[in-house]
Design a protein around this motif. Structure first.
Motif, mmCIF file in Angstrom:
data_model
loop_
_atom_site.group_PDB
_atom_site.id
_atom_site.type_symbol
_atom_site.label_atom_id
_atom_site.label_comp_id
_atom_site.label_asym_id
_atom_site.label_seq_id
_atom_site.Cartn_x
_atom_site.Cartn_y
_atom_site.Cartn_z
ATOM 1 N N UNK A 195 0.842 -1.198 0.000
ATOM 2 C CA UNK A 195 0.000 0.000 0.000
ATOM 3 C C UNK A 195 0.875 1.245 0.000
ATOM 4 N N UNK A 196 0.268 2.382 -0.346
ATOM 5 C CA UNK A 196 1.004 3.635 -0.283
ATOM 6 C C UNK A 196 1.331 3.963 1.173
ATOM 7 N N UNK A 197 2.512 4.512 1.438
ATOM 8 C CA UNK A 197 2.885 4.847 2.812
ATOM 9 C C UNK A 197 2.310 6.193 3.249
ATOM 10 N N UNK A 198 2.247 6.359 4.551
ATOM 11 C CA UNK A 198 1.863 7.644 5.141
ATOM 12 C C UNK A 198 3.150 8.396 5.475
ATOM 13 N N UNK A 199 3.405 9.476 4.760
ATOM 14 C CA UNK A 199 4.562 10.326 5.032
ATOM 15 C C UNK A 199 4.058 11.518 5.826
ATOM 16 N N UNK A 200 4.328 11.526 7.128
ATOM 17 C CA UNK A 200 3.796 12.566 8.014
ATOM 18 C C UNK A 200 4.715 13.787 7.964
ATOM 19 N N UNK A 201 4.484 14.627 6.984
ATOM 20 C CA UNK A 201 5.346 15.791 6.767
ATOM 21 C C UNK A 201 5.290 16.744 7.957
ATOM 22 N N UNK A 251 -1.789 2.878 -8.572
ATOM 23 C CA UNK A 251 -2.986 3.146 -7.773
ATOM 24 C C UNK A 251 -3.811 1.890 -7.498
ATOM 25 N N UNK A 252 -3.916 1.019 -8.479
ATOM 26 C CA UNK A 252 -4.759 -0.164 -8.320
ATOM 27 C C UNK A 252 -4.195 -1.109 -7.263
ATOM 28 N N UNK A 253 -2.882 -1.240 -7.208
ATOM 29 C CA UNK A 253 -2.256 -2.181 -6.276
ATOM 30 C C UNK A 253 -1.946 -1.565 -4.923
ATOM 31 N N UNK A 254 -1.722 -0.234 -4.871
ATOM 32 C CA UNK A 254 -1.261 0.380 -3.620
ATOM 33 C C UNK A 254 -2.156 1.517 -3.113
ATOM 34 N N UNK A 255 -3.157 1.904 -3.873
ATOM 35 C CA UNK A 255 -3.923 3.097 -3.514
ATOM 36 C C UNK A 255 -5.280 2.871 -2.905
ATOM 37 N N UNK A 256 -5.518 1.688 -2.349
ATOM 38 C CA UNK A 256 -6.854 1.388 -1.832
ATOM 39 C C UNK A 256 -6.920 1.316 -0.305
ATOM 40 N N UNK A 257 -5.850 1.754 0.376
ATOM 41 C CA UNK A 257 -5.835 1.734 1.833
ATOM 42 C C UNK A 257 -5.985 3.163 2.361
ATOM 43 N N UNK A 258 -5.441 3.425 3.562
ATOM 44 C CA UNK A 258 -5.617 4.739 4.202
ATOM 45 C C UNK A 258 -5.099 5.876 3.333
ATOM 46 N N UNK A 259 -3.917 5.692 2.733
ATOM 47 C CA UNK A 259 -3.375 6.716 1.846
ATOM 48 C C UNK A 259 -3.838 6.413 0.425
ATOM 49 N N UNK A 260 -4.809 7.205 -0.037
ATOM 50 C CA UNK A 260 -5.325 7.011 -1.384
ATOM 51 C C UNK A 260 -4.427 7.741 -2.385
#
Length: 295
Positions: free
Chosen positions: A188-194, A271-280
């Motif tokens: 999934x896409x990571x959350x980068x907390x800037x 997007x299809x493989x990594x964009x369906x979790x918390x980080x869209x």
């Protein structure tokens, strides 16, 4: 995730009701090392010769369930609890686990940020002074530290400005298990907390740091997602580097934040493989853009 963190303080009864339905599941990685999944960041458990090491603790309402699950794995008490960073889905249970038997360990900035957040919550009467004090790490490190437990060597490695400014990766050398905290979101896409010191460059560097330490047989506990391995992490790094280059080209072409956020074609191949979790996909495009322009 943010909504869930808000519920923790605004609607405790609602949050507790949600947590009542959570089941703590166990993945056995080695005869001594386990990954626990519930709600929030993945927990690592290592049962050593004399001591038990725990990595992260999820949300406070889950502490009893987590303790019960750990007791099914070992009758030894938890000696050290390592926080991989300061977010509430990894540190929310600190006060419930902190005891004469259990010492909390984290990077310097984790304690600082938990102090800032905790003091405000005490002032707003959302947290008791006692729970605030118990929530704080009692031992901190600047760039890393090492535990020796029987024949096992446990390396705590600080990676700079990745997910946050206080990330720690934990490597159990003989077990060959690496807990990466939220410096790795598997599949999934990571959350980068800037806003908390994270950056795309630091995130890529953190993943490359892990790749230098592990081998093809290493089992990886990600902050979120299923247990992973070196090959999958290599693919994750390649994706992040490609995404960075894609967004940088847009910046170099003079595109603004809103243009990049709204351009759904930019990261379509991921997007299809990594964009369906918390980080869209939109959040991912925004985070990378901000990271590259707010230096």
């Amino acid at each position: 995730m943010r909504a869930l963190l808000a519920l923790l303080f605004v609607f405790p009864a609602v949050l507790q009701a949600q947590m009542n339905d959570v089941t703590i599941s166990v993945d056995t990685l080695t005869s001594n090392t386990y990954m626990l999944t519930g709600r929030g960041g993945n927990i690592g458990i290592y049962v050593g010769q004399d001591k038990v090491y725990m990595i992260d603790d999820q949300f406070a309402p889950l502490s009893d369930k987590i303790k019960k699950t750990i007791s099914s794995l070992t009758d030894k008490p938890v000696s050290f609890l390592v926080n991989t960073h300061m977010h509430g889905d990894h540190t929310g249970g600190n006060a419930n686990f902190n005891s004469d038997e259990t010492t909390i360990v984290a990077q310097d900035n984790v304690r600082k940020r938990l102090q800032e957040r905790g003091q405000k919550n005490v002032a707003d009467k959302k947290l008791t002074q006692s729970d605030y004090e118990k929530s704080l790490p009692e031992i901190t490190h600047a760039d890393g530290m090492t535990f020796y437990e029987g024949d096992e060597t446990i390396m705590l490695m600080h990676v700079h400005n990745a997910h946050t400014d206080g990330d720690t990766q934990v490597y159990f050398m003989n077990e060959n298990v690496l807990h990466m905290g939220d410096t790795y979101f598997a599949g999934r896409y990571p959350y980068i907390d800037i806003n908390s010191g994270g950056s795309i460059d630091g995130y890529i560097a953190a993943s490359k740091n892990a790749l230098m330490v592990i081998d093809d047989e290493t089992q990886i506990i990600p902050g979120h997602g299923r247990p992973s391995n070196k090959k999958e992490l290599q693919g994750f790094v390649a994706m992040l580097e490609d995404i960075k280059n894609i967004i940088q080209k847009e910046i170099d072409a003079g595109k603004g934040l809103e243009e990049v956020k709204n351009n759904s074609s930019l990261l379509a191949k991921y997007d299809e493989t990594h964009g369906k979790a918390y980080i869209n996909p939109e959040r991912m495009r925004e985070a990378v853009y901000r990271s590259l322009t707010e230096k």
